[in-house]
Scaffold this motif. Structure first.
Motif, PDB file in Angstrom:
ATOM      1  N   TRP A  37      -1.069  -2.722  40.395  1.00 29.18           N
ATOM      2  CA  TRP A  37      -2.549  -2.920  40.668  1.00 29.18           C
ATOM      3  C   TRP A  37      -3.198  -4.063  40.532  1.00 29.18           C
ATOM      4  CZ3 TRP A  37      -5.301  -2.053  36.500  1.00 29.18           C
ATOM      5  CH2 TRP A  37      -5.189  -1.331  34.737  1.00 29.18           C
ATOM      6  N   LEU A  38      -2.622  -4.459  38.951  1.00 26.98           N
ATOM      7  CA  LEU A  38      -3.371  -5.863  38.178  1.00 26.98           C
ATOM      8  C   LEU A  38      -2.554  -6.567  39.231  1.00 26.98           C
ATOM      9  CD1 LEU A  38      -5.356  -5.621  35.596  1.00 26.98           C
ATOM     10  CD2 LEU A  38      -3.138  -6.264  35.047  1.00 26.98           C
ATOM     11  N   LYS A  39      -2.114  -7.038  39.977  1.00 28.71           N
ATOM     12  CA  LYS A  39      -0.995  -7.785  39.897  1.00 28.71           C
ATOM     13  C   LYS A  39      -1.732  -7.886  41.177  1.00 28.71           C
ATOM     14  CE  LYS A  39       2.895  -9.912  42.554  1.00 28.71           C
ATOM     15  NZ  LYS A  39       4.190  -9.525  42.733  1.00 28.71           N
ATOM     16  N   SER A  40      -2.261  -7.576  41.924  1.00 28.84           N
ATOM     17  CA  SER A  40      -3.065  -7.298  43.355  1.00 28.84           C
ATOM     18  C   SER A  40      -4.249  -7.563  43.071  1.00 28.84           C
ATOM     19  CB  SER A  40      -3.131  -5.735  43.962  1.00 28.84           C
ATOM     20  OG  SER A  40      -1.679  -5.515  45.080  1.00 28.84           O
ATOM     21  N   LYS A  41      -4.970  -7.585  41.671  1.00 27.93           N
ATOM     22  CA  LYS A  41      -6.060  -7.649  41.715  1.00 27.93           C
ATOM     23  C   LYS A  41      -6.091  -9.398  40.611  1.00 27.93           C
ATOM     24  CE  LYS A  41     -10.587  -7.817  39.341  1.00 27.93           C
ATOM     25  NZ  LYS A  41     -11.524  -7.828  40.979  1.00 27.93           N
ATOM     26  N   LEU A  42      -4.857  -9.756  40.093  1.00 29.92           N
ATOM     27  CA  LEU A  42      -4.800 -11.252  39.822  1.00 29.92           C
ATOM     28  C   LEU A  42      -4.155 -12.269  41.529  1.00 29.92           C
ATOM     29  CD1 LEU A  42      -4.379 -13.742  38.120  1.00 29.92           C
ATOM     30  CD2 LEU A  42      -2.071 -12.914  37.857  1.00 29.92           C
ATOM     31  N   GLU A  43      -4.580 -11.381  42.758  1.00 28.20           N
ATOM     32  CA  GLU A  43      -3.684 -12.104  43.944  1.00 28.20           C
ATOM     33  C   GLU A  43      -5.084 -12.350  44.657  1.00 28.20           C
ATOM     34  OE1 GLU A  43      -1.309  -9.584  45.703  1.00 28.20           O
ATOM     35  OE2 GLU A  43       0.314 -10.919  44.878  1.00 28.20           O
ATOM     36  N   GLU A  44      -5.661 -11.272  44.605  1.00 32.62           N
ATOM     37  CA  GLU A  44      -7.343 -11.265  45.059  1.00 32.62           C
ATOM     38  C   GLU A  44      -8.283 -11.796  44.213  1.00 32.62           C
ATOM     39  OE1 GLU A  44     -11.323  -7.915  44.995  1.00 32.62           O
ATOM     40  OE2 GLU A  44      -9.199  -7.739  44.936  1.00 32.62           O
ATOM     41  N   VAL A  45      -8.183 -12.295  43.107  1.00 30.25           N
ATOM     42  CA  VAL A  45      -8.935 -13.861  41.917  1.00 30.25           C
ATOM     43  C   VAL A  45      -8.394 -14.680  42.618  1.00 30.25           C
ATOM     44  CG1 VAL A  45      -9.107 -14.544  39.958  1.00 30.25           C
ATOM     45  CG2 VAL A  45      -9.988 -12.157  40.107  1.00 30.25           C
ATOM     46  N   SER A  46      -7.034 -15.374  42.838  1.00 30.76           N
ATOM     47  CA  SER A  46      -6.579 -16.303  43.054  1.00 30.76           C
ATOM     48  C   SER A  46      -7.205 -16.214  44.984  1.00 30.76           C
ATOM     49  CB  SER A  46      -5.048 -16.880  43.224  1.00 30.76           C
ATOM     50  OG  SER A  46      -4.605 -16.111  41.698  1.00 30.76           O
ATOM     51  N   LEU A  47      -7.143 -15.714  45.275  1.00 26.12           N
ATOM     52  CA  LEU A  47      -7.204 -15.789  46.901  1.00 26.12           C
ATOM     53  C   LEU A  47      -9.073 -16.625  46.675  1.00 26.12           C
ATOM     54  CD1 LEU A  47      -6.574 -15.855  49.794  1.00 26.12           C
ATOM     55  CD2 LEU A  47      -7.115 -14.215  49.680  1.00 26.12           C
ATOM     56  N   GLU A  48      -9.338 -15.590  46.225  1.00 29.80           N
ATOM     57  CA  GLU A  48     -11.182 -16.003  46.381  1.00 29.80           C
ATOM     58  C   GLU A  48     -11.781 -16.973  45.442  1.00 29.80           C
ATOM     59  OE1 GLU A  48     -13.407 -12.795  45.476  1.00 29.80           O
ATOM     60  OE2 GLU A  48     -12.397 -10.944  45.716  1.00 29.80           O
ATOM     61  N   ARG A  49     -10.340 -17.627  44.827  1.00 30.04           N
ATOM     62  CA  ARG A  49     -11.432 -18.841  43.836  1.00 30.04           C
ATOM     63  C   ARG A  49     -10.881 -19.518  44.590  1.00 30.04           C
ATOM     64  NH1 ARG A  49      -8.031 -23.277  41.346  1.00 30.04           N
ATOM     65  NH2 ARG A  49      -8.855 -24.306  40.187  1.00 30.04           N
ATOM     66  N   ASN A  50      -9.499 -19.868  45.182  1.00 22.75           N
ATOM     67  CA  ASN A  50      -8.988 -20.844  46.376  1.00 22.75           C
ATOM     68  C   ASN A  50      -9.835 -20.902  47.675  1.00 22.75           C
ATOM     69  OD1 ASN A  50      -6.640 -21.665  44.836  1.00 22.75           O
ATOM     70  ND2 ASN A  50      -5.690 -20.512  46.029  1.00 22.75           N
TER      71      ASN A  50
END
Length: 308
Positions: free
Chosen positions: A239-252
């Motif tokens: 669940w936290l990995k998904s959150k990190l991926e979401e943050v990375s995608l939004e930042r990109n």
């Protein structure tokens, strides 16, 4: 409460282990939390809180809480440690459920401790409760009391095997409530190491609450390293990995949008410069044309004067 009747029975010797019995008539008719009268055990005042409906924490099971009575009236830094166990009975005294004994630390930050008992659907089965009466018995043994202490901010308690600060209790409790299996494969056994990993987890969760566009490449890389370290220790963190991926995608995406905006702004600046150059050139051409016209006029005047 309606026509509900409640009775309580307590031992005479409240300094030793106390057995307290709380009887609830018309249990099936209740929809709101039911609070018992206060009782005394180990020189401390307590009461029971019964939830006859589903709760977020215990889902569709009956939840029963042992609560400190009027905790706000106690002195700063108070604590009490108690062993307790709940037993559910019907009107005839037949045991319907006997919970395991718990040993909990009560304090200003955590004055009630609850227990998950029987499914509510079971309690509402026809004939399961005689005359719809539920009897709750609690055995309480107070083993340690601190009436007053100076708070340093470093006071801790143990939650799910992890030693956490009082101030961290709500955050850690929420993690285990939303992800109950998060630590079933956790490897370290030393309490200091476990506390360090829990602090790292709380820090990472807090970091990932920041706006995605505020992250630098270094911060994202550090967050990924911390996540991998926590996962290697045994935490289940999909669940936290998904959150990190979401943050990375939004930042990109924010970076891409920012680059596009910068490109458009640069094009506008270039067009403005081109327009300015054209205006200068036009002004220069107009000046040349005007000068040429004046020169022709002067030449014409010279010719007319010579003829005269």
């Amino acid at each position: 409460m309606g026509n509900q009747m409640q009775k309580s029975i307590s031992d005479k010797n409240d300094q030793l282990q106390t057995s307290y019995t709380f009887e609830i008539d018309n249990f099936s008719d209740n929809i709101y939390p039911i609070k018992s009268p206060k009782f005394l055990s180990g020189g401390c005042e307590w009461y029971l809180l019964v939830h006859p409906k589903e709760t977020i924490l215990f889902d569709d099971h009956l939840s029963v809480y042992l609560c400190v009575y009027n905790p706000k009236s106690l002195r700063t830094g108070w604590e009490r440690k108690a062993n307790f166990r709940f037993t559910l009975l019907n009107q005839s005294g037949k045991v319907l459920h006997r919970a395991t004994e718990r040993s909990c630390l009560f304090c200003a930050q955590l004055s009630p401790w609850g227990h998950k008992t029987l499914p509510l659907s079971k309690l509402k089965e026809e004939g399961f409760l005689e005359n719809s009466k539920l009897i709750i018995k609690v055995d309480v043994e107070v083993v340690d009391i601190v009436h007053e202490a100076e708070l340093t901010g470093q006071e801790t308690l143990v939650l799910k095997g992890f030693e956490v600060l009082y101030s961290q209790y709500d955050s850690v409790h929420k993690i285990f409530k939303e992800h109950p299996n998060i630590a079933i494969d956790f490897k370290p056994k030393d309490k200091g190491v476990k506390a360090a990993y829990m602090n790292l987890l709380l820090s990472l969760i807090e970091t990932l609450r920041k706006p995605p566009q505020s992250f630098s490449n270094t911060e994202l890389s550090n967050a990924e390293s911390q996540l991998n370290e926590l996962a290697e220790a045994g935490f289940k963190l999909d669940w936290l990995k998904s959150k990190l991926e979401e943050v990375s995608l939004e930042r990109n995406n924010a970076d891409a949008d920012g680059s596009w905006v910068q490109e458009v702004e640069q094009r506008i600046k270039n067009l403005e410069l081109t327009l300015l150059d054209l205006k200068v050139e036009l002004k220069r051409e107009k000046s040349k044309s005007a000068a040429a016209a004046v020169a022709k006029l002067v030449s014409f005047d010279d010719i007319v004067l010579r003829r005269k």
